[in-house]
Write a protein that holds these residues in place. Structure first.
Motif, short mmCIF file in Angstrom:
data_model
loop_
_atom_site.label_atom_id
_atom_site.label_comp_id
_atom_site.label_asym_id
_atom_site.label_seq_id
_atom_site.Cartn_x
_atom_site.Cartn_y
_atom_site.Cartn_z
N THR A 176 5.02 -4.24 -3.75
CA THR A 176 5.14 -4.24 -2.29
C THR A 176 4.50 -2.98 -1.73
N PRO A 177 3.52 -3.09 -0.83
CA PRO A 177 2.87 -1.89 -0.30
C PRO A 177 3.84 -0.86 0.26
N ALA A 178 4.88 -1.31 0.95
CA ALA A 178 5.85 -0.37 1.51
C ALA A 178 6.58 0.39 0.41
N ASN A 179 6.91 -0.30 -0.69
CA ASN A 179 7.60 0.38 -1.79
C ASN A 179 6.66 1.30 -2.56
N VAL A 180 5.40 0.89 -2.71
CA VAL A 180 4.42 1.77 -3.34
C VAL A 180 4.31 3.07 -2.54
N PHE A 181 4.26 2.94 -1.21
CA PHE A 181 4.22 4.14 -0.37
C PHE A 181 5.50 4.96 -0.52
N ALA A 209 -0.43 -1.99 -7.75
CA ALA A 209 0.88 -1.88 -8.38
C ALA A 209 1.15 -0.46 -8.86
N LEU A 210 2.38 -0.04 -8.68
CA LEU A 210 2.89 1.17 -9.31
C LEU A 210 3.59 0.74 -10.59
N GLN A 258 4.21 -4.15 -27.32
CA GLN A 258 5.15 -5.18 -26.91
C GLN A 258 6.10 -4.67 -25.84
N ILE A 259 6.35 -5.53 -24.85
CA ILE A 259 7.33 -5.22 -23.79
C ILE A 259 8.36 -6.33 -23.79
N THR A 260 9.62 -5.95 -23.90
CA THR A 260 10.68 -6.96 -23.90
C THR A 260 11.51 -6.95 -22.62
N ARG A 261 11.59 -5.79 -21.96
CA ARG A 261 12.40 -5.70 -20.73
C ARG A 261 11.50 -5.18 -19.61
N PHE A 262 11.18 -6.07 -18.68
CA PHE A 262 10.18 -5.80 -17.64
C PHE A 262 10.86 -5.90 -16.28
N GLY A 263 10.77 -4.85 -15.48
CA GLY A 263 11.39 -4.84 -14.16
C GLY A 263 10.42 -5.24 -13.06
N LEU A 264 10.88 -6.10 -12.13
CA LEU A 264 10.05 -6.59 -11.03
C LEU A 264 10.86 -6.66 -9.74
N GLU A 265 10.15 -6.68 -8.62
CA GLU A 265 10.78 -6.99 -7.33
C GLU A 265 10.80 -8.51 -7.21
#
Length: 369
Positions: A28-33, A48-49, A99-106
């Protein structure tokens, strides 16, 4: 006053580590800012950050044409530029090797397309929603943020004061909206924080109506809802309603009820009580006067670097008001064919629980000649 982006980012990273999130992606651009200081609308391009807790590093992926701006503005200096012909998810996978097993997203903003691309790139990953924590961080405004928000309010109130001097019978809603948006930039704003709402006569009964060729006439309600975004990226949002030439007794009655409702909503604001309390207090005034059917929206919303943020001030919100929250109180009565009145203020529960009203523009009924 400067904003401590580093502290914001460290707070988020600490939370992510506590939840064993290996990699988080914020788009989200606002969250990146909010976390980096870099503001951009990438349109259809990828931005993306990335917080990679496996390596304790951060990366900011930006469109190639924004690379220099990002390097100048962002506290995250590991910038990955993606040109238009490249596949951003391939670039992302290359940079997040392993490898990534736990990935956080909005979760609220991730599209099906993005999810499919991520699933192809990181097939072992399980996804977790980090948006509630981000919303919680943004919910509480620091004193530094309030300084910027007050600046945005001060500008829009100058615009309102000068703008109503330009009102003339016979001018269209669009003409007045254009005058107001010119004044926004003349007074130092980057531009409107949303499309300026100017509604005359019966159109003022449309809470989110669009200015058009309707001309302003003697006896009209004139509803003006507008805000600005300033260079520090914070927004304002203020509404006042006027009458042209002469007010009827009905118009005076409706206006006075909305003003009482606005005042009751603000008077109810305090820390530690359910947010619904403020909506209920404002709504009761309108309902007791017999106009409850003509007030069918929530009484307010948070704002900051976006026009609409948490909290939502509605009659079913049981969440408790807390120090640091900033939101609007904006009751209204909207009667089809007759017109509508809305009076909107911005209210802050400060660090010590005291109530600060950022808006100062007069609220008594003004007749514009």
């Amino acid at each position: 006053m400067t904003i401590d982006f580093t502290n914001r980012l460290n707070t988020l990273q600490t939370h992510l580590k506590s939840q064993n999130i290996e990699v988080a992606m914020i788009t989200t651009p606002a969250n990146v800012f909010y976390y980096t200081g870099f503001q951009s609308d990438p349109h259809e391009r990828f931005m993306a950050l990335i917080i990679d807790n496996r390596k304790d590093e951060m990366m900011l992926f930006v469109p190639a044409l924004d690379k220099d701006m990002a390097a100048d503005a962002s506290i995250v200096k590991n910038i990955v530029a993606i040109s238009d012909e490249q596949d951003p998810y391939h670039i992302l996978k290359e940079n997040l090797n392993g490898q990534i097993t736990r990935f956080g997203l909005e979760m609220k903003v991730v599209t099906m397309y993005q999810h499919n691309q991520l699933s192809k790139a990181f097939p072992e990953a399980t996804y977790f929603d980090i948006q509630p924590f981000i919303n919680g961080q943004r919910l509480k405004k620091s004193r530094n943020e309030i300084v910027h928000l007050q600046k945005a309010v001060d500008i829009i109130e100058k615009v309102m004061a000068e703008g109503i001097k330009k009102v003339k019978v016979g001018m269209t809603e669009l003409e007045l909206a254009a005058e107001l948006e010119y004044l926004m930039k003349a007074f130092g704003a980057e531009g409107p924080s949303f499309s300026t709402i100017v509604l005359a006569g019966e159109k003022s009964a449309l809470p989110h109506g669009v200015p058009g060729e309707r001309t302003i006439q003697h006896g009209d309600f004139l509803l003006i809802d507008m805000g600005v975004k300033i260079s520090e990226r914070y927004c304002s949002d203020t509404t006042r309603t006027f009458v042209i030439g002469e007010a009827s007794e009905k118009q005076k009655e409706i206006y006075d009820i909305v003003l009482q409702s606005n005042q009751a909503g603000i008077k109810a604001v305090q820390s530690g009580v359910p947010l619904k309390t403020f909506d209920i207090a404002a709504r009761k005034v309108i309902q007791d006067k017999g106009y409850g059917a003509y007030f069918n929206n929530r009484v307010g919303h948070g704002l900051g670097i976006e026009l609409h943020e948490e909290p939502s001030i509605h009659e079913n919100n049981e969440a408790l008001a807390e120090n640091g929250m900033l939101f609007t109180i904006e009751p209204g009565i909207y009667i089809p064919e007759l017109g509508g009145v809305r009076i909107e203020d911005e209210v802050y529960i400060n660090e010590t629980g005291e109530i600060e009203i950022l808006t100062k523009f007069p609220k008594e009924l003004q007749i514009l000649s």
